[in-house]
Scaffold this motif. Structure first.
Motif, PDB file in Angstrom:
ATOM      1  N   ALA A 171      27.245 -23.794 -45.190  1.00  0.00           N
ATOM      2  CA  ALA A 171      26.290 -23.517 -44.110  1.00  0.00           C
ATOM      3  C   ALA A 171      26.809 -22.400 -43.218  1.00  0.00           C
ATOM      4  O   ALA A 171      26.067 -21.481 -42.867  1.00  0.00           O
ATOM      5  CB  ALA A 171      26.046 -24.785 -43.295  1.00  0.00           C
ATOM      6  N   LEU A 172      28.095 -22.467 -42.867  1.00  0.00           N
ATOM      7  CA  LEU A 172      28.665 -21.436 -42.001  1.00  0.00           C
ATOM      8  C   LEU A 172      28.658 -20.083 -42.699  1.00  0.00           C
ATOM      9  O   LEU A 172      28.416 -19.054 -42.075  1.00  0.00           O
ATOM     10  CB  LEU A 172      30.098 -21.788 -41.614  1.00  0.00           C
ATOM     11  N   GLY A 173      28.938 -20.087 -43.995  1.00  0.00           N
ATOM     12  CA  GLY A 173      28.974 -18.835 -44.732  1.00  0.00           C
ATOM     13  C   GLY A 173      27.604 -18.194 -44.826  1.00  0.00           C
ATOM     14  O   GLY A 173      27.475 -16.980 -44.863  1.00  0.00           O
ATOM     15  N   THR A 179      33.855 -21.040 -46.323  1.00  0.00           N
ATOM     16  CA  THR A 179      33.152 -19.991 -45.580  1.00  0.00           C
ATOM     17  C   THR A 179      33.545 -18.614 -46.113  1.00  0.00           C
ATOM     18  O   THR A 179      32.684 -17.767 -46.371  1.00  0.00           O
ATOM     19  CB  THR A 179      33.494 -20.068 -44.083  1.00  0.00           C
ATOM     20  N   ILE A 180      34.847 -18.409 -46.279  1.00  0.00           N
ATOM     21  CA  ILE A 180      35.318 -17.111 -46.768  1.00  0.00           C
ATOM     22  C   ILE A 180      34.763 -16.841 -48.161  1.00  0.00           C
ATOM     23  O   ILE A 180      34.327 -15.729 -48.466  1.00  0.00           O
ATOM     24  CB  ILE A 180      36.860 -17.071 -46.770  1.00  0.00           C
ATOM     25  N   ALA A 181      34.748 -17.879 -49.006  1.00  0.00           N
ATOM     26  CA  ALA A 181      34.246 -17.703 -50.369  1.00  0.00           C
ATOM     27  C   ALA A 181      32.773 -17.308 -50.360  1.00  0.00           C
ATOM     28  O   ALA A 181      32.354 -16.405 -51.082  1.00  0.00           O
ATOM     29  CB  ALA A 181      34.451 -18.984 -51.173  1.00  0.00           C
ATOM     30  N   VAL A 182      31.968 -17.979 -49.532  1.00  0.00           N
ATOM     31  CA  VAL A 182      30.537 -17.656 -49.470  1.00  0.00           C
ATOM     32  C   VAL A 182      30.351 -16.235 -48.953  1.00  0.00           C
ATOM     33  O   VAL A 182      29.531 -15.467 -49.459  1.00  0.00           O
ATOM     34  CB  VAL A 182      29.784 -18.659 -48.570  1.00  0.00           C
ATOM     35  N   ASP A 183      31.146 -15.886 -47.964  1.00  0.00           N
ATOM     36  CA  ASP A 183      31.072 -14.564 -47.376  1.00  0.00           C
ATOM     37  C   ASP A 183      31.407 -13.481 -48.400  1.00  0.00           C
ATOM     38  O   ASP A 183      30.891 -12.364 -48.323  1.00  0.00           O
ATOM     39  CB  ASP A 183      32.068 -14.500 -46.222  1.00  0.00           C
ATOM     40  N   GLY A 184      32.256 -13.823 -49.363  1.00  0.00           N
ATOM     41  CA  GLY A 184      32.709 -12.824 -50.329  1.00  0.00           C
ATOM     42  C   GLY A 184      31.791 -12.641 -51.526  1.00  0.00           C
ATOM     43  O   GLY A 184      32.075 -11.839 -52.404  1.00  0.00           O
ATOM     44  N   ILE A 185      30.692 -13.392 -51.576  1.00  0.00           N
ATOM     45  CA  ILE A 185      29.782 -13.250 -52.722  1.00  0.00           C
ATOM     46  C   ILE A 185      29.149 -11.860 -52.690  1.00  0.00           C
ATOM     47  O   ILE A 185      28.681 -11.420 -51.636  1.00  0.00           O
ATOM     48  CB  ILE A 185      28.678 -14.331 -52.683  1.00  0.00           C
ATOM     49  N   ILE A 220      32.697 -21.803 -56.764  1.00  0.00           N
ATOM     50  CA  ILE A 220      33.493 -22.870 -57.391  1.00  0.00           C
ATOM     51  C   ILE A 220      34.950 -22.458 -57.638  1.00  0.00           C
ATOM     52  O   ILE A 220      35.860 -23.203 -57.284  1.00  0.00           O
ATOM     53  CB  ILE A 220      32.803 -23.393 -58.674  1.00  0.00           C
ATOM     54  N   PRO A 221      35.220 -21.271 -58.186  1.00  0.00           N
ATOM     55  CA  PRO A 221      36.626 -20.937 -58.424  1.00  0.00           C
ATOM     56  C   PRO A 221      37.476 -20.983 -57.152  1.00  0.00           C
ATOM     57  O   PRO A 221      38.569 -21.566 -57.159  1.00  0.00           O
ATOM     58  CB  PRO A 221      36.566 -19.514 -58.987  1.00  0.00           C
ATOM     59  N   GLU A 222      36.979 -20.407 -56.069  1.00  0.00           N
ATOM     60  CA  GLU A 222      37.735 -20.428 -54.822  1.00  0.00           C
ATOM     61  C   GLU A 222      37.859 -21.838 -54.258  1.00  0.00           C
ATOM     62  O   GLU A 222      38.897 -22.202 -53.722  1.00  0.00           O
ATOM     63  CB  GLU A 222      37.067 -19.546 -53.761  1.00  0.00           C
ATOM     64  N   VAL A 223      36.782 -22.613 -54.381  1.00  0.00           N
ATOM     65  CA  VAL A 223      36.819 -23.963 -53.822  1.00  0.00           C
ATOM     66  C   VAL A 223      37.824 -24.819 -54.581  1.00  0.00           C
ATOM     67  O   VAL A 223      38.552 -25.618 -53.987  1.00  0.00           O
ATOM     68  CB  VAL A 223      35.411 -24.589 -53.831  1.00  0.00           C
ATOM     69  N   VAL A 224      37.895 -24.631 -55.898  1.00  0.00           N
ATOM     70  CA  VAL A 224      38.867 -25.405 -56.674  1.00  0.00           C
ATOM     71  C   VAL A 224      40.288 -25.066 -56.223  1.00  0.00           C
ATOM     72  O   VAL A 224      41.127 -25.954 -56.046  1.00  0.00           O
ATOM     73  CB  VAL A 224      38.685 -25.162 -58.186  1.00  0.00           C
ATOM     74  N   THR A 225      40.553 -23.785 -55.983  1.00  0.00           N
ATOM     75  CA  THR A 225      41.869 -23.394 -55.479  1.00  0.00           C
ATOM     76  C   THR A 225      42.143 -24.055 -54.131  1.00  0.00           C
ATOM     77  O   THR A 225      43.241 -24.566 -53.886  1.00  0.00           O
ATOM     78  CB  THR A 225      41.939 -21.861 -55.312  1.00  0.00           C
ATOM     79  N   ALA A 226      41.119 -24.062 -53.265  1.00  0.00           N
ATOM     80  CA  ALA A 226      41.285 -24.669 -51.945  1.00  0.00           C
ATOM     81  C   ALA A 226      41.544 -26.166 -52.072  1.00  0.00           C
ATOM     82  O   ALA A 226      42.396 -26.726 -51.378  1.00  0.00           O
ATOM     83  CB  ALA A 226      40.047 -24.415 -51.089  1.00  0.00           C
ATOM     84  N   LEU A 227      40.841 -26.823 -53.004  1.00  0.00           N
ATOM     85  CA  LEU A 227      41.045 -28.263 -53.203  1.00  0.00           C
ATOM     86  C   LEU A 227      42.473 -28.538 -53.660  1.00  0.00           C
ATOM     87  O   LEU A 227      43.096 -29.505 -53.244  1.00  0.00           O
ATOM     88  CB  LEU A 227      40.052 -28.800 -54.241  1.00  0.00           C
ATOM     89  N   ARG A 228      42.960 -27.657 -54.505  1.00  0.00           N
ATOM     90  CA  ARG A 228      44.325 -27.829 -55.004  1.00  0.00           C
ATOM     91  C   ARG A 228      45.327 -27.760 -53.862  1.00  0.00           C
ATOM     92  O   ARG A 228      46.280 -28.518 -53.817  1.00  0.00           O
ATOM     93  CB  ARG A 228      44.621 -26.692 -55.992  1.00  0.00           C
ATOM     94  N   MET A 229      45.086 -26.829 -52.945  1.00  0.00           N
ATOM     95  CA  MET A 229      45.991 -26.708 -51.810  1.00  0.00           C
ATOM     96  C   MET A 229      45.875 -27.903 -50.885  1.00  0.00           C
ATOM     97  O   MET A 229      46.882 -28.446 -50.426  1.00  0.00           O
ATOM     98  CB  MET A 229      45.669 -25.432 -51.032  1.00  0.00           C
ATOM     99  N   THR A 230      44.640 -28.330 -50.594  1.00  0.00           N
ATOM    100  CA  THR A 230      44.466 -29.380 -49.599  1.00  0.00           C
ATOM    101  C   THR A 230      44.901 -30.742 -50.114  1.00  0.00           C
ATOM    102  O   THR A 230      45.332 -31.573 -49.332  1.00  0.00           O
ATOM    103  CB  THR A 230      43.009 -29.465 -49.123  1.00  0.00           C
TER     104      THR A 230
END
Lengths: 265, 263
Positions: B91-93, B149-155, B183-193
């Motif tokens: 939503a923010l993105g 947010t960053i991922a959506v912004d980068g589309i 999805i690719p960025e979110v998966v990376t983020a999930l891995r970190m979190t």
């Protein structure tokens, strides 16, 4: 139907430049706006293939983006089939300079984007394969765009645009970045496709030869601010050949001269 | 003289033994240090003592019980964070207007360590699972919102033009464009979190609860059983290793790997 009427179209952008580039050109500076397109009037007939030529940055792409509805004109009107353009629509499909294929979808899924209204799965699949065959990509349905070569990606995008059955196809430098042979083949394909489906096609190019070989009509944009500086209908028979048609060859030299090249090879 | 040319992707024989070699070296160094440190085995137990006591903890089910308790909290907190954080990030993105309203708040809350919330969490949620889950949620929520947010912004904006061109509805823009694109960025983020929340659970369990690996460690310290403390640490490490492995598998899914596939 794909009739386009452009009347008194102006496009200006906010000027980021602090000092005027020159004082003696009043048109270039209107307050703090830069005029990109000035007083464009064009009438494009249904089924016409119009090639837009002009130097880099003259606003060819901007003009096409306005027709496609991605940008609004600052002044003037753009009408398609008598109705003003209110935004992007599936009736006038834009084929992007760099691949606009969705990289997370296979070729078949991308082509299927324009066929979402078909509720019947089998119907849809049949149509999808029909258009994939049309651009000779059969066998690559389940490939992702980046598994294809540049030329195949363009063809897939062409298939996707055709599948929507638009009135108008707008192509922004569809052959840029392709190798020589692929460029020639794609050009031929677009010409054949146009002869076959008879849709209005607007095509921006840097390549004078492309415009001469393909266009029913050539529109040259230029000057500062950009105006239509030439609008010529080409009624040479196809396939066209510079060597066999002295008239075409003459026109070619004229165009090259116009674009600032003295000796065309 | 023979030279062997290896094909790309072909592994050296016994390559799978390499990770174990690292662990073996660690055990060896640990053992040598423990023997020659001059400290008693109560203060610095060697690997043998620790492994034997781990056997005890496994046999009476303590270790499994505590591990399951910790995993339960991490799972609930992490899923909550993902279920709320990713949609908020999308939503923010997509709504650039609201972003300038909410983004400063998120950036303000983000650097506050989840551990600083412990007093409040205990006051609000009492003792037991809720405060621990709340802390894990906090630790994962903000990073997930920001990365989404960053991922959506980068589309690539071209894709939104294509969507408009093909008359995408608002729902289709989200389900067929935004979500697959990020999805690719979110998966990376999930891995970190997931790693962060696993770090936080141990700290949270040292305070508010009577179970979990963090509690096991604290409880063993009170009983002066350093071998149990080390058992807890080993279990934490092993679970962390497994979680990371699972998340990596997620990254190899077809939908997440379109970015990696090159011809």
């Amino acid at each position: 139907m794909g009739r386009i009427t452009i009347e008194k179209l102006n496009k200006t952008y906010a000027n980021r430049r602090k000092d005027p580039r020159s004082d003696d050109d009043p048109l270039l500076r209107q307050g703090d706006r830069v005029v990109v397109l000035f007083d464009i009037d064009l009438n494009i007939m249904d089924g016409e293939m119009v090639c837009f030529l002009g130097p880099s940055g003259c606003g060819k792409s901007t003009l096409l983006r306005i027709i496609a509805g991605f940008e609004a004109p600052s002044d003037g009107r753009v009408q398609i089939n008598g109705k003003p353009v209110r935004g992007p629509s599936a009736d006038h499909i834009f084929v992007f300079q760099h691949s606009g294929l969705f990289p997370w979808m296979t070729v078949a899924e991308n082509v299927g984007l324009g066929l979402r209204h078909l509720k019947n799965r089998r119907d849809r699949q049949e149509h999808v394969s029909e258009f994939i065959e049309m651009v000779e990509l059969d066998g690559f349905e389940q490939h992702y765009p980046r598994q294809l070569s540049g030329g195949m990606q363009r063809r897939a995008e062409l298939a996707r645009a055709l599948a929507v059955n638009p009135d108008i196809m707008i192509m922004d430098e569809p052959f840029s970045g392709l190798d020589f042979l692929t460029h020639m083949k794609m050009r031929e394909e677009v010409v054949n496709m146009h002869a076959f489906i008879q849709k209005t096609i607007l095509l921006v190019t840097h390549n004078i030869d492309d415009a001469l070989i393909m266009g029913d009509r050539i529109v040259i944009l230029g000057g500062s601010p950009t105006r239509v500086i030439m609008d010529r209908t080409l009624d040479f028979p196809r396939p066209r050949d510079f060597e066999k048609s002295p008239e075409l060859s003459l026109l070619r030299s004229e165009l090259f001269l116009m674009m600032g090249v003295n000796y065309a090879v | 003289m023979t030279t062997t040319v290896r094909r790309k992707g072909e592994k050296q024989p016994y390559a799978y033994l390499m990770p174990f070699l690292g662990f073996f070296a660690l055990l060896l160094i640990w053992d040598v240090l423990a023997r020659f440190s001059g400290w008693s085995r109560e203060v610095f137990p060697g690997p043998v003592v620790v492994l034997v006591s781990m056997g005890e903890l496994l046999a009476d089910g303590t270790l499994v019980r505590h591990t399951v308790a910790s995993l339960f909290r991490v799972t609930v907190g992490f899923y909550l964070a993902a279920a709320l954080g990713i949609p908020v990030g999308i939503a923010l993105g997509m709504m650039k207007a609201t972003r300038s309203l909410i983004n400063p708040l998120i950036q303000f809350l983000r650097p506050i360590s989840p551990l600083a919330w412990i007093p409040l969490a205990m006051l609000w949620f009492g003792i037991g699972d809720p405060p621990a889950i709340f802390l894990i949620f906090l630790s994962s929520f903000f990073p997930l919102v920001v990365s989404t947010t960053i991922a959506v912004d980068g589309i690539n904006p071209t894709y939104f033009h294509v969507a408009a061109n093909f008359n995408f509805s608002r729902t289709e823009i989200i389900t067929r464009l935004v979500i697959p694109a990020i999805i690719p960025e979110v998966v990376t983020a999930l891995r970190m979190t997931v790693t962060i929340s696993w770090l936080v659970v141990v700290a949270a369990e040292m305070i508010a609860v009577q179970s979990g690996l963090g509690f096991l460690i604290l409880d063993s310290r009170n009983a002066l059983r350093m071998d149990y403390v080390m058992d807890g640490m080993i279990a934490i490490g092993l679970v962390g290793l497994t979680l990371d492995y699972l998340m990596r598998q997620l990254g190899d899914l077809e939908s997440a790997s379109w970015r990696k596939m090159t011809h």
